[in-house]
Scaffold this motif. Structure first.
Motif, PDB file in Angstrom:
ATOM      1  N   THR A  16       0.801  -1.231   0.000  1.00  0.00           N
ATOM      2  CA  THR A  16       0.000   0.000   0.000  1.00  0.00           C
ATOM      3  C   THR A  16       0.830   1.275   0.000  1.00  0.00           C
ATOM      4  N   LYS A  17       2.134   1.182   0.323  1.00  0.00           N
ATOM      5  CA  LYS A  17       2.956   2.383   0.488  1.00  0.00           C
ATOM      6  C   LYS A  17       4.261   2.301  -0.310  1.00  0.00           C
ATOM      7  N   LEU A  18       4.268   1.631  -1.434  1.00  0.00           N
ATOM      8  CA  LEU A  18       5.518   1.452  -2.182  1.00  0.00           C
ATOM      9  C   LEU A  18       6.092   2.763  -2.718  1.00  0.00           C
ATOM     10  N   PRO A  19       5.313   3.623  -3.394  1.00  0.00           N
ATOM     11  CA  PRO A  19       5.895   4.876  -3.891  1.00  0.00           C
ATOM     12  C   PRO A  19       6.467   5.747  -2.763  1.00  0.00           C
ATOM     13  N   GLU A  20       5.731   5.796  -1.644  1.00  0.00           N
ATOM     14  CA  GLU A  20       6.199   6.596  -0.506  1.00  0.00           C
ATOM     15  C   GLU A  20       7.476   5.999   0.075  1.00  0.00           C
ATOM     16  N   THR A  21       7.548   4.666   0.116  1.00  0.00           N
ATOM     17  CA  THR A  21       8.738   3.988   0.630  1.00  0.00           C
ATOM     18  C   THR A  21       9.946   4.287  -0.251  1.00  0.00           C
ATOM     19  N   SER A 104       9.712   4.636   9.892  1.00  0.00           N
ATOM     20  CA  SER A 104       8.530   4.184   9.179  1.00  0.00           C
ATOM     21  C   SER A 104       7.637   5.376   8.897  1.00  0.00           C
ATOM     22  N   ALA A 105       6.901   5.318   7.788  1.00  0.00           N
ATOM     23  CA  ALA A 105       5.866   6.301   7.473  1.00  0.00           C
ATOM     24  C   ALA A 105       4.586   5.508   7.253  1.00  0.00           C
ATOM     25  N   ALA A 106       3.566   5.752   8.074  1.00  0.00           N
ATOM     26  CA  ALA A 106       2.439   4.821   8.074  1.00  0.00           C
ATOM     27  C   ALA A 106       1.150   5.450   8.561  1.00  0.00           C
ATOM     28  N   GLY A 107       0.054   4.758   8.237  1.00  0.00           N
ATOM     29  CA  GLY A 107      -1.243   5.076   8.804  1.00  0.00           C
ATOM     30  C   GLY A 107      -1.413   4.361  10.131  1.00  0.00           C
ATOM     31  N   SER A 108      -2.660   4.154  10.547  1.00  0.00           N
ATOM     32  CA  SER A 108      -2.894   3.603  11.890  1.00  0.00           C
ATOM     33  C   SER A 108      -2.385   2.173  12.032  1.00  0.00           C
ATOM     34  N   THR A 149      10.524   8.855  18.419  1.00  0.00           N
ATOM     35  CA  THR A 149      10.191  10.198  17.950  1.00  0.00           C
ATOM     36  C   THR A 149       9.079  10.082  16.912  1.00  0.00           C
ATOM     37  N   MET A 150       7.974  10.824  17.130  1.00  0.00           N
ATOM     38  CA  MET A 150       6.858  10.785  16.180  1.00  0.00           C
ATOM     39  C   MET A 150       6.739  12.111  15.447  1.00  0.00           C
ATOM     40  N   MET A 151       6.417  12.039  14.170  1.00  0.00           N
ATOM     41  CA  MET A 151       6.246  13.215  13.310  1.00  0.00           C
ATOM     42  C   MET A 151       4.881  13.096  12.632  1.00  0.00           C
ATOM     43  N   TYR A 152       4.072  14.134  12.736  1.00  0.00           N
ATOM     44  CA  TYR A 152       2.743  14.104  12.113  1.00  0.00           C
ATOM     45  C   TYR A 152       2.892  14.254  10.602  1.00  0.00           C
ATOM     46  N   SER A 153       2.196  13.409   9.860  1.00  0.00           N
ATOM     47  CA  SER A 153       2.310  13.429   8.402  1.00  0.00           C
ATOM     48  C   SER A 153       1.500  14.560   7.759  1.00  0.00           C
ATOM     49  N   VAL A 154       0.615  15.192   8.499  1.00  0.00           N
ATOM     50  CA  VAL A 154      -0.271  16.279   8.045  1.00  0.00           C
ATOM     51  C   VAL A 154      -1.287  15.764   7.021  1.00  0.00           C
ATOM     52  N   VAL A 155      -0.815  15.280   5.881  1.00  0.00           N
ATOM     53  CA  VAL A 155      -1.710  14.647   4.914  1.00  0.00           C
ATOM     54  C   VAL A 155      -1.581  13.141   5.065  1.00  0.00           C
ATOM     55  N   ASP A 156      -2.566  12.431   4.526  1.00  0.00           N
ATOM     56  CA  ASP A 156      -2.491  10.975   4.604  1.00  0.00           C
ATOM     57  C   ASP A 156      -1.334  10.463   3.750  1.00  0.00           C
ATOM     58  N   ILE A 157      -0.793   9.345   4.165  1.00  0.00           N
ATOM     59  CA  ILE A 157       0.298   8.731   3.399  1.00  0.00           C
ATOM     60  C   ILE A 157      -0.359   7.841   2.353  1.00  0.00           C
TER      61      ILE A 157
END
Length: 457
Positions: A16-21, A104-108, A149-157
Protein backbone atom coordinates in the motif's frame (compact mmCIF):
# COMPACT_ATOMS: atom_id res chain seq x y z
CA UNK A 1 26.31 -3.57 0.43
CA UNK A 2 29.17 -1.63 2.02
CA UNK A 3 29.70 -2.07 5.73
CA UNK A 4 31.28 1.29 6.50
CA UNK A 5 28.06 3.30 6.65
CA UNK A 6 25.28 2.97 9.24
CA UNK A 7 22.16 1.15 8.01
CA UNK A 8 18.63 2.49 8.51
CA UNK A 9 15.80 -0.04 8.57
CA UNK A 10 12.68 1.25 6.78
CA UNK A 11 9.54 -0.56 7.98
CA UNK A 12 6.72 -0.30 5.44
CA UNK A 13 3.67 -2.01 3.98
CA UNK A 14 4.92 -2.22 0.41
CA UNK A 15 1.54 -3.38 -0.88
CA UNK A 16 0.00 0.00 0.00
CA UNK A 17 2.96 2.38 0.49
CA UNK A 18 5.52 1.45 -2.18
CA UNK A 19 5.89 4.88 -3.89
CA UNK A 20 6.20 6.60 -0.51
CA UNK A 21 8.74 3.99 0.63
CA UNK A 22 10.87 4.45 -2.47
CA UNK A 23 10.77 8.22 -2.01
CA UNK A 24 11.82 7.94 1.65
CA UNK A 25 14.59 5.51 0.73
CA UNK A 26 15.84 7.84 -2.03
CA UNK A 27 15.81 10.82 0.34
CA UNK A 28 17.90 8.91 2.90
CA UNK A 29 20.40 7.70 0.30
CA UNK A 30 20.71 11.19 -1.20
CA UNK A 31 22.59 12.35 1.88
CA UNK A 32 25.26 9.75 1.18
CA UNK A 33 25.77 9.10 4.89
CA UNK A 34 23.64 5.99 5.50
CA UNK A 35 22.53 2.82 3.75
CA UNK A 36 19.04 1.33 3.93
CA UNK A 37 17.26 -1.96 4.40
CA UNK A 38 13.52 -2.29 3.81
CA UNK A 39 11.33 -4.56 5.94
CA UNK A 40 8.09 -5.36 4.14
CA UNK A 41 5.25 -5.83 6.63
CA UNK A 42 2.41 -5.59 4.10
CA UNK A 43 -0.54 -7.94 4.22
CA UNK A 44 -0.26 -8.78 0.52
CA UNK A 45 3.13 -10.18 -0.37
CA UNK A 46 2.59 -10.11 -4.14
CA UNK A 47 5.70 -8.74 -5.89
CA UNK A 48 5.16 -5.42 -7.65
CA UNK A 49 7.48 -4.75 -10.56
CA UNK A 50 8.66 -1.58 -8.82
CA UNK A 51 10.00 -3.67 -5.95
CA UNK A 52 12.64 -4.82 -8.41
CA UNK A 53 14.18 -1.36 -8.02
CA UNK A 54 15.28 -2.46 -4.55
CA UNK A 55 18.38 -4.72 -4.46
CA UNK A 56 17.48 -8.14 -3.09
CA UNK A 57 20.07 -7.96 -0.31
CA UNK A 58 18.35 -4.77 0.86
CA UNK A 59 14.83 -6.21 1.01
CA UNK A 60 13.70 -8.20 4.06
CA UNK A 61 10.38 -10.08 3.66
CA UNK A 62 9.72 -12.41 6.64
CA UNK A 63 5.99 -12.50 5.80
CA UNK A 64 6.52 -13.75 2.24
CA UNK A 65 5.73 -17.40 2.99
CA UNK A 66 2.52 -16.61 4.92
CA UNK A 67 1.05 -14.09 2.50
CA UNK A 68 -2.00 -16.23 1.72
CA UNK A 69 -2.73 -16.66 5.43
CA UNK A 70 -2.38 -12.92 6.11
CA UNK A 71 -4.77 -11.99 3.29
CA UNK A 72 -7.59 -13.96 4.97
CA UNK A 73 -7.13 -12.40 8.43
CA UNK A 74 -8.96 -9.39 9.80
CA UNK A 75 -6.88 -6.22 10.12
CA UNK A 76 -6.33 -6.73 13.84
CA UNK A 77 -5.23 -10.35 13.58
CA UNK A 78 -3.03 -9.53 10.59
CA UNK A 79 -1.27 -6.85 12.68
CA UNK A 80 -0.67 -9.27 15.54
CA UNK A 81 0.66 -11.95 13.17
CA UNK A 82 2.94 -9.48 11.38
CA UNK A 83 4.37 -8.20 14.65
CA UNK A 84 4.97 -11.70 16.04
CA UNK A 85 6.66 -12.87 12.83
CA UNK A 86 8.80 -9.78 12.27
CA UNK A 87 9.84 -9.19 15.89
CA UNK A 88 12.64 -11.81 16.04
CA UNK A 89 13.87 -10.68 12.62
CA UNK A 90 14.25 -7.05 13.71
CA UNK A 91 15.68 -8.04 17.08
CA UNK A 92 18.30 -10.18 15.32
CA UNK A 93 19.26 -7.34 12.95
CA UNK A 94 19.67 -4.98 15.91
CA UNK A 95 21.57 -7.42 18.11
CA UNK A 96 23.97 -8.30 15.31
CA UNK A 97 24.59 -4.61 14.65
CA UNK A 98 23.31 -4.96 11.07
CA UNK A 99 20.96 -1.96 11.39
CA UNK A 100 21.63 1.23 13.32
CA UNK A 101 18.35 3.16 13.10
CA UNK A 102 14.69 2.50 12.25
CA UNK A 103 12.06 4.61 10.49
CA UNK A 104 8.53 4.18 9.18
CA UNK A 105 5.87 6.30 7.47
CA UNK A 106 2.44 4.82 8.07
CA UNK A 107 -1.24 5.08 8.80
CA UNK A 108 -2.89 3.60 11.89
CA UNK A 109 -2.26 -0.09 11.18
CA UNK A 110 1.26 0.39 9.89
CA UNK A 111 2.03 2.65 12.85
CA UNK A 112 0.85 -0.05 15.25
CA UNK A 113 3.14 -2.62 13.61
CA UNK A 114 6.17 -0.35 13.25
CA UNK A 115 5.91 1.12 16.76
CA UNK A 116 5.62 -2.36 18.30
CA UNK A 117 8.84 -3.39 16.55
CA UNK A 118 10.51 -0.19 17.73
CA UNK A 119 9.37 -0.66 21.32
CA UNK A 120 10.11 -4.34 21.71
CA UNK A 121 13.03 -5.07 19.36
CA UNK A 122 15.11 -1.91 19.71
CA UNK A 123 16.81 -0.84 22.96
CA UNK A 124 16.49 2.56 24.59
CA UNK A 125 18.82 4.98 22.81
CA UNK A 126 18.51 3.26 19.44
CA UNK A 127 17.25 5.86 16.87
CA UNK A 128 13.52 5.43 16.19
CA UNK A 129 11.37 7.72 14.02
CA UNK A 130 7.71 7.19 13.13
CA UNK A 131 5.98 9.46 10.60
CA UNK A 132 2.31 8.83 11.26
CA UNK A 133 -1.20 10.02 10.56
CA UNK A 134 -1.84 9.27 14.25
CA UNK A 135 0.81 11.58 15.70
CA UNK A 136 -1.55 14.48 16.48
CA UNK A 137 -3.74 12.44 18.84
CA UNK A 138 -3.13 10.19 21.85
CA UNK A 139 0.31 8.75 21.09
CA UNK A 140 0.79 6.80 24.33
CA UNK A 141 -0.20 3.45 22.73
CA UNK A 142 2.55 3.95 20.15
CA UNK A 143 5.28 5.39 22.40
CA UNK A 144 4.79 3.48 25.64
CA UNK A 145 7.89 4.02 27.78
CA UNK A 146 10.31 4.10 24.83
CA UNK A 147 12.18 6.93 23.09
CA UNK A 148 10.27 6.89 19.79
CA UNK A 149 10.19 10.20 17.95
CA UNK A 150 6.86 10.79 16.18
CA UNK A 151 6.25 13.22 13.31
CA UNK A 152 2.74 14.10 12.11
CA UNK A 153 2.31 13.43 8.40
CA UNK A 154 -0.27 16.28 8.04
CA UNK A 155 -1.71 14.65 4.91
CA UNK A 156 -2.49 10.97 4.60
CA UNK A 157 0.30 8.73 3.40
CA UNK A 158 -1.72 7.81 0.34
CA UNK A 159 0.06 9.10 -2.73
CA UNK A 160 2.95 11.52 -3.11
CA UNK A 161 2.33 15.27 -3.17
CA UNK A 162 4.40 18.34 -2.37
CA UNK A 163 3.43 18.38 1.31
CA UNK A 164 4.18 14.69 1.92
CA UNK A 165 7.40 14.87 -0.08
CA UNK A 166 8.66 17.70 2.16
CA UNK A 167 7.72 15.78 5.31
CA UNK A 168 9.37 12.57 4.10
CA UNK A 169 12.45 14.60 3.12
CA UNK A 170 12.56 16.05 6.63
CA UNK A 171 12.11 12.57 8.10
CA UNK A 172 14.98 11.25 6.00
CA UNK A 173 17.23 14.02 7.29
CA UNK A 174 16.09 13.45 10.86
CA UNK A 175 16.65 9.69 10.94
CA UNK A 176 19.97 10.05 9.09
CA UNK A 177 21.20 12.60 11.61
CA UNK A 178 19.97 10.56 14.56
CA UNK A 179 21.60 7.40 13.24
CA UNK A 180 24.94 9.07 12.56
CA UNK A 181 24.93 10.74 15.97
CA UNK A 182 24.09 7.44 17.65
CA UNK A 183 26.87 5.62 15.81
CA UNK A 184 29.45 8.23 16.83
CA UNK A 185 28.20 8.39 20.40
CA UNK A 186 28.36 4.60 20.70
CA UNK A 187 32.04 4.68 19.74
CA UNK A 188 32.96 7.41 22.21
CA UNK A 189 30.65 7.06 25.20
CA UNK A 190 31.60 4.46 27.76
CA UNK A 191 29.90 3.90 31.08
CA UNK A 192 32.31 5.27 33.66
CA UNK A 193 30.86 3.78 36.80
CA UNK A 194 28.10 1.65 38.25
CA UNK A 195 24.70 2.57 36.83
CA UNK A 196 22.24 3.21 39.67
CA UNK A 197 18.51 3.75 39.10
CA UNK A 198 16.57 5.87 41.60
CA UNK A 199 12.79 6.40 41.61
CA UNK A 200 11.45 9.84 42.50
CA UNK A 201 8.20 11.75 42.89
CA UNK A 202 7.65 15.40 43.75
CA UNK A 203 6.98 14.46 47.38
CA UNK A 204 10.23 12.45 47.64
CA UNK A 205 12.50 14.82 45.70
CA UNK A 206 14.48 16.08 48.74
CA UNK A 207 15.53 12.51 49.55
CA UNK A 208 16.71 11.92 45.98
CA UNK A 209 18.64 15.19 46.06
CA UNK A 210 20.41 13.99 49.24
CA UNK A 211 21.19 10.64 47.60
CA UNK A 212 22.66 12.31 44.53
CA UNK A 213 24.85 14.53 46.69
CA UNK A 214 26.06 11.62 48.81
CA UNK A 215 26.97 9.40 45.87
CA UNK A 216 28.76 12.09 43.86
CA UNK A 217 30.89 13.78 46.53
CA UNK A 218 33.82 12.69 48.68
CA UNK A 219 34.55 9.92 49.55
CA UNK A 220 32.95 9.04 46.21
CA UNK A 221 33.89 10.46 42.86
CA UNK A 222 31.56 11.58 40.09
CA UNK A 223 32.92 8.76 37.92
CA UNK A 224 32.06 6.10 40.52
CA UNK A 225 28.34 6.10 39.84
CA UNK A 226 26.09 7.12 36.99
CA UNK A 227 22.68 7.99 38.43
CA UNK A 228 19.45 7.52 36.46
CA UNK A 229 16.45 9.24 38.04
CA UNK A 230 13.02 7.90 37.05
CA UNK A 231 9.89 9.95 37.70
CA UNK A 232 7.36 7.50 39.16
CA UNK A 233 4.57 8.46 36.77
CA UNK A 234 3.81 5.00 35.39
CA UNK A 235 5.91 5.42 32.27
CA UNK A 236 8.90 6.15 34.49
CA UNK A 237 8.55 2.86 36.34
CA UNK A 238 8.07 0.98 33.09
CA UNK A 239 11.14 2.63 31.59
CA UNK A 240 13.25 1.63 34.59
CA UNK A 241 12.00 -1.95 34.44
CA UNK A 242 12.85 -2.04 30.74
CA UNK A 243 16.40 -0.73 31.23
CA UNK A 244 16.96 -3.29 33.98
CA UNK A 245 15.80 -6.05 31.64
CA UNK A 246 18.15 -4.74 28.95
CA UNK A 247 21.08 -4.95 31.38
CA UNK A 248 21.58 -1.19 31.44
CA UNK A 249 21.17 -0.86 35.23
CA UNK A 250 23.58 -2.27 37.84
CA UNK A 251 21.70 -1.41 41.05
CA UNK A 252 18.47 0.24 42.21
CA UNK A 253 17.38 2.53 44.99
CA UNK A 254 13.64 2.02 44.52
CA UNK A 255 12.73 4.80 46.90
CA UNK A 256 9.38 5.76 45.40
CA UNK A 257 7.01 2.83 44.86
CA UNK A 258 3.87 4.96 44.53
CA UNK A 259 2.98 3.35 41.20
CA UNK A 260 1.91 0.25 43.14
CA UNK A 261 -1.09 1.88 44.90
CA UNK A 262 -2.11 3.36 41.55
CA UNK A 263 -2.06 -0.12 40.01
CA UNK A 264 -4.07 -1.61 42.87
CA UNK A 265 -6.69 1.10 43.34
CA UNK A 266 -7.31 2.60 39.90
CA UNK A 267 -4.92 5.54 39.92
CA UNK A 268 -3.76 7.17 36.71
CA UNK A 269 -0.01 6.64 37.20
CA UNK A 270 0.24 2.87 37.31
CA UNK A 271 3.30 1.14 35.89
CA UNK A 272 1.31 -2.06 35.46
CA UNK A 273 1.28 -5.38 37.31
CA UNK A 274 4.92 -6.19 36.47
CA UNK A 275 6.38 -3.41 38.62
CA UNK A 276 9.28 -4.77 40.77
CA UNK A 277 9.74 -7.82 38.54
CA UNK A 278 12.88 -6.95 36.59
CA UNK A 279 15.36 -6.25 39.38
CA UNK A 280 14.19 -9.22 41.45
CA UNK A 281 14.57 -11.47 38.42
CA UNK A 282 17.97 -10.06 37.41
CA UNK A 283 19.43 -10.45 40.89
CA UNK A 284 20.99 -6.98 41.01
CA UNK A 285 21.34 -5.00 44.27
CA UNK A 286 18.05 -3.37 45.29
CA UNK A 287 17.30 -1.07 48.21
CA UNK A 288 13.53 -0.67 48.30
CA UNK A 289 11.40 1.75 50.27
CA UNK A 290 7.80 2.91 50.40
CA UNK A 291 8.10 6.51 49.21
CA UNK A 292 4.71 8.09 48.36
CA UNK A 293 2.80 4.89 49.11
CA UNK A 294 0.48 7.11 51.12
CA UNK A 295 -1.27 8.25 47.95
CA UNK A 296 -3.19 7.25 44.84
CA UNK A 297 -3.00 9.68 41.92
CA UNK A 298 -5.98 10.97 39.95
CA UNK A 299 -6.52 13.85 37.55
CA UNK A 300 -8.63 16.96 38.33
CA UNK A 301 -10.81 16.55 41.39
CA UNK A 302 -13.98 15.96 39.39
CA UNK A 303 -12.35 12.91 37.76
CA UNK A 304 -11.88 11.07 41.06
CA UNK A 305 -14.18 7.99 40.97
CA UNK A 306 -17.48 8.39 42.78
CA UNK A 307 -16.61 5.69 45.33
CA UNK A 308 -13.64 7.77 46.50
CA UNK A 309 -15.32 11.18 46.71
CA UNK A 310 -15.67 11.08 50.50
CA UNK A 311 -12.03 10.12 51.09
CA UNK A 312 -9.13 12.28 52.28
CA UNK A 313 -8.33 14.08 49.00
CA UNK A 314 -5.55 16.58 48.47
CA UNK A 315 -5.53 18.85 45.41
CA UNK A 316 -1.87 18.93 44.42
CA UNK A 317 -2.63 21.25 41.49
CA UNK A 318 -5.46 21.76 38.98
CA UNK A 319 -4.47 18.62 37.09
CA UNK A 320 -3.55 16.29 39.98
CA UNK A 321 -5.62 15.10 42.94
CA UNK A 322 -4.14 12.75 45.54
CA UNK A 323 -6.08 10.30 47.70
CA UNK A 324 -4.72 9.12 51.05
CA UNK A 325 -4.40 5.34 51.33
CA UNK A 326 -6.12 3.58 54.23
CA UNK A 327 -4.84 0.88 56.58
CA UNK A 328 -6.53 -1.86 54.54
CA UNK A 329 -5.20 -0.49 51.29
CA UNK A 330 -1.71 -0.28 52.75
CA UNK A 331 -1.91 -3.93 53.68
CA UNK A 332 -2.65 -4.72 50.03
CA UNK A 333 0.30 -2.58 48.96
CA UNK A 334 2.52 -4.39 51.42
CA UNK A 335 1.36 -7.78 50.20
CA UNK A 336 2.06 -6.77 46.59
CA UNK A 337 5.63 -5.83 47.54
CA UNK A 338 6.15 -9.01 49.56
CA UNK A 339 4.91 -11.25 46.77
CA UNK A 340 7.20 -9.61 44.23
CA UNK A 341 10.29 -9.71 46.44
CA UNK A 342 9.72 -13.33 47.43
CA UNK A 343 10.24 -14.22 43.78
CA UNK A 344 13.76 -12.78 43.77
CA UNK A 345 16.55 -14.94 42.38
CA UNK A 346 19.04 -13.60 44.96
CA UNK A 347 17.31 -12.39 48.15
CA UNK A 348 20.67 -11.43 49.70
CA UNK A 349 20.90 -8.57 47.19
CA UNK A 350 17.65 -6.98 48.44
CA UNK A 351 17.02 -4.84 51.50
CA UNK A 352 13.90 -2.94 52.51
CA UNK A 353 14.20 0.35 54.40
CA UNK A 354 11.08 1.82 56.02
CA UNK A 355 10.90 5.49 57.14
CA UNK A 356 8.51 5.32 60.08
CA UNK A 357 8.47 9.13 60.41
CA UNK A 358 6.50 9.44 57.18
CA UNK A 359 6.65 8.17 53.60
CA UNK A 360 6.15 11.46 51.75
CA UNK A 361 6.40 15.22 52.10
CA UNK A 362 2.72 15.41 53.09
CA UNK A 363 2.82 12.38 55.41
CA UNK A 364 4.35 14.13 58.40
CA UNK A 365 3.03 15.75 61.59
CA UNK A 366 0.79 18.67 60.68
CA UNK A 367 0.53 17.59 57.04
CA UNK A 368 -2.73 16.47 55.36
CA UNK A 369 -1.77 12.82 54.85
CA UNK A 370 -0.18 12.19 58.27
CA UNK A 371 -1.61 8.85 59.41
CA UNK A 372 0.79 6.76 61.54
CA UNK A 373 -1.71 3.90 61.84
CA UNK A 374 -2.01 3.54 58.08
CA UNK A 375 1.78 3.66 57.70
CA UNK A 376 2.21 1.07 60.44
CA UNK A 377 -0.15 -1.30 58.60
CA UNK A 378 2.11 -1.02 55.56
CA UNK A 379 5.33 -1.49 57.49
CA UNK A 380 4.05 -4.44 59.53
CA UNK A 381 2.70 -6.22 56.45
CA UNK A 382 6.07 -5.97 54.73
CA UNK A 383 8.12 -6.91 57.79
CA UNK A 384 5.93 -9.88 58.68
CA UNK A 385 5.66 -11.03 55.09
CA UNK A 386 9.42 -11.11 54.59
CA UNK A 387 10.30 -12.50 58.02
CA UNK A 388 10.78 -16.01 56.65
CA UNK A 389 13.09 -14.90 53.83
CA UNK A 390 16.72 -13.79 53.54
CA UNK A 391 15.57 -10.28 52.68
CA UNK A 392 16.42 -7.92 55.52
CA UNK A 393 13.94 -5.23 56.60
CA UNK A 394 15.11 -2.13 58.49
CA UNK A 395 12.93 0.49 60.14
CA UNK A 396 14.20 4.00 60.83
CA UNK A 397 12.60 6.80 62.83
CA UNK A 398 13.33 9.42 60.18
CA UNK A 399 10.94 10.80 57.59
CA UNK A 400 11.58 9.74 53.99
CA UNK A 401 13.02 13.13 53.05
CA UNK A 402 15.41 13.41 55.99
CA UNK A 403 19.07 13.50 55.01
CA UNK A 404 19.81 10.80 57.60
CA UNK A 405 17.41 8.42 55.86
CA UNK A 406 19.01 9.14 52.50
CA UNK A 407 22.38 8.33 54.04
CA UNK A 408 21.04 5.00 55.26
CA UNK A 409 19.76 4.16 51.78
CA UNK A 410 23.19 4.88 50.31
CA UNK A 411 25.08 2.97 53.02
CA UNK A 412 22.92 -0.11 52.55
CA UNK A 413 23.25 0.04 48.77
CA UNK A 414 27.02 0.33 48.87
CA UNK A 415 27.23 -2.52 51.34
CA UNK A 416 25.10 -4.78 49.14
CA UNK A 417 27.25 -3.73 46.17
CA UNK A 418 30.33 -4.75 48.14
CA UNK A 419 31.64 -1.24 48.73
CA UNK A 420 32.40 -0.62 52.40
CA UNK A 421 32.87 2.95 53.69
CA UNK A 422 36.56 2.26 54.35
CA UNK A 423 37.12 0.84 50.86
CA UNK A 424 35.39 3.84 49.32
CA UNK A 425 37.56 6.33 51.18
CA UNK A 426 40.81 4.53 50.41
CA UNK A 427 39.81 4.13 46.76
CA UNK A 428 39.18 7.86 46.64
CA UNK A 429 42.60 8.49 48.18
CA UNK A 430 44.24 6.30 45.52
CA UNK A 431 42.28 8.02 42.79
CA UNK A 432 43.66 11.36 43.91
CA UNK A 433 47.11 9.73 43.87
CA UNK A 434 47.87 10.40 47.48
CA UNK A 435 51.12 8.67 48.42
CA UNK A 436 51.57 6.63 51.54
CA UNK A 437 54.32 9.15 52.32
CA UNK A 438 51.81 11.95 52.87
CA UNK A 439 52.04 11.28 56.59
CA UNK A 440 49.47 13.08 58.68
CA UNK A 441 47.03 13.65 55.80
CA UNK A 442 46.76 9.98 54.93
CA UNK A 443 46.66 8.92 58.57
CA UNK A 444 43.70 11.28 59.03
CA UNK A 445 41.95 9.62 56.09
CA UNK A 446 42.63 6.21 57.57
CA UNK A 447 41.29 7.22 60.96
CA UNK A 448 38.17 8.74 59.40
CA UNK A 449 37.55 5.58 57.44
CA UNK A 450 37.27 3.30 60.44
CA UNK A 451 33.77 2.18 61.32
CA UNK A 452 32.93 3.29 64.85
CA UNK A 453 30.40 1.25 66.81
CA UNK A 454 28.76 3.40 69.54
CA UNK A 455 28.54 2.09 73.08
CA UNK A 456 25.35 0.22 73.87
CA UNK A 457 22.82 2.32 75.75
Amino acid sequence: MSNNKPVILIVETLDTKLPETLYLRSAILSHGACQTKILDVGRSQQVDDNILEIPQDELVRPLKDIGDELSKLSRGYYSDKAIATCMPVVRDLVNKNQVHGIVSAAGSTGSSIASALMREACPVGFPKLLVSTMASGDIKPFIGEVDITMMYSVVDIAGLNSVLKQILTNAAGAISGMTLAHAEHSKEEKVKGKRIAITMFGVTTPCVDHIRKILTTTPHDVSDYELYIFHATGSGGKAMERLIEEGQIDAVIDLTTTEIPDELFGGVLTAGPDRLNAAARKGIPVILSTGACDMVNFGPKDTVPEKYQDRNLYVHNSAVTLMRTTQDENKEIGNFIVKKLKGATDPSKIRVLLPTGGVSMIDAPGQPFHDPQADEALFKTIADGLSDTKIEVFQYLEKVNDEAFAAQLCDHLLEVMGVSPREARLANARRRKWSFDHGATLHAVRRASQIVVPDAA
